[in-house]
Scaffold this motif. Structure first.
Motif, mmCIF file in Angstrom:
data_model
loop_
_atom_site.group_PDB
_atom_site.id
_atom_site.type_symbol
_atom_site.label_atom_id
_atom_site.label_comp_id
_atom_site.label_asym_id
_atom_site.label_seq_id
_atom_site.Cartn_x
_atom_site.Cartn_y
_atom_site.Cartn_z
ATOM 1 N N ARG A 94 0.821 -1.211 0.000
ATOM 2 C CA ARG A 94 0.000 0.000 0.000
ATOM 3 C C ARG A 94 0.856 1.263 0.000
ATOM 4 O O ARG A 94 0.451 2.294 -0.519
ATOM 5 N N CYS A 95 2.041 1.176 0.613
ATOM 6 C CA CYS A 95 2.897 2.367 0.746
ATOM 7 C C CYS A 95 3.642 2.716 -0.532
ATOM 8 O O CYS A 95 3.981 3.878 -0.741
ATOM 9 N N ILE A 96 3.946 1.737 -1.353
ATOM 10 C CA ILE A 96 4.803 2.009 -2.516
ATOM 11 C C ILE A 96 4.016 2.040 -3.822
ATOM 12 O O ILE A 96 4.532 1.703 -4.865
ATOM 13 N N CYS A 97 2.787 2.482 -3.737
ATOM 14 C CA CYS A 97 1.969 2.483 -4.957
ATOM 15 C C CYS A 97 2.320 3.636 -5.895
ATOM 16 O O CYS A 97 2.016 3.575 -7.075
ATOM 17 N N SER A 127 10.643 4.816 -7.113
ATOM 18 C CA SER A 127 11.921 5.263 -7.670
ATOM 19 C C SER A 127 12.946 5.499 -6.564
ATOM 20 O O SER A 127 14.113 5.118 -6.686
ATOM 21 N N LYS A 128 12.515 6.093 -5.458
ATOM 22 C CA LYS A 128 13.426 6.325 -4.333
ATOM 23 C C LYS A 128 13.889 4.996 -3.722
ATOM 24 O O LYS A 128 15.063 4.833 -3.386
ATOM 25 N N ILE A 129 12.970 4.057 -3.576
ATOM 26 C CA ILE A 129 13.326 2.739 -3.024
ATOM 27 C C ILE A 129 14.320 2.041 -3.941
ATOM 28 O O ILE A 129 15.302 1.446 -3.477
ATOM 29 N N ASN A 130 14.099 2.124 -5.254
ATOM 30 C CA ASN A 130 15.028 1.506 -6.201
ATOM 31 C C ASN A 130 16.423 2.119 -6.097
ATOM 32 O O ASN A 130 17.428 1.405 -6.150
ATOM 33 N N LYS A 131 16.503 3.437 -5.926
ATOM 34 C CA LYS A 131 17.804 4.096 -5.800
ATOM 35 C C LYS A 131 18.521 3.666 -4.523
ATOM 36 O O LYS A 131 19.735 3.443 -4.531
ATOM 37 N N VAL A 132 17.790 3.531 -3.432
ATOM 38 C CA VAL A 132 18.395 3.106 -2.164
ATOM 39 C C VAL A 132 18.952 1.690 -2.296
ATOM 40 O O VAL A 132 20.110 1.426 -1.929
ATOM 41 N N PHE A 133 18.158 0.770 -2.819
ATOM 42 C CA PHE A 133 18.619 -0.610 -2.929
ATOM 43 C C PHE A 133 19.713 -0.765 -3.983
ATOM 44 O O PHE A 133 20.618 -1.585 -3.817
#
Length: 85
Positions: free
Chosen positions: A54-57, A63-69
């Motif tokens: 629900r949070c990453i919809c 995009s931010k999560i992808n950059k962090v990982f």
């Protein structure tokens, strides 16, 4: 958790405890404890996954999560490359 999966865990624990022969009661208790802890952990993972879904919809958050990982994986790769075998 699907009932068939839980039943398979219980049956497997009982079969392994019967095959071992000695300490059958302890083996059954150990098997049931393992099944119970496994079920609790899987329930926690699915609950967390449902919350995160629900949070990453939005595309911006994803995009931010992808950059962090991406940064984390590149950092681990650099550490592995720099490590002496």
């Amino acid at each position: 958790m699907d009932m068939h999966v839980w039943l398979a865990y219980v049956v497997t624990a009982i079969v392994f405890s019967l095959v071992s022969g000695s300490g059958m009661v302890n083996s059954i208790i150990d098997g049931l404890t393992t099944v119970t802890i496994d079920a609790i952990v899987m329930l926690g993972y699915t609950s967390l996954a449902a919350l995160m879904g629900r949070c990453i919809c939005s595309e911006r958050i994803m995009s931010k999560i992808n950059k962090v990982f991406y940064s984390m994986f590149m950092g681990c790769g650099a550490l592995f490359a720099a490590a002496k075998a």
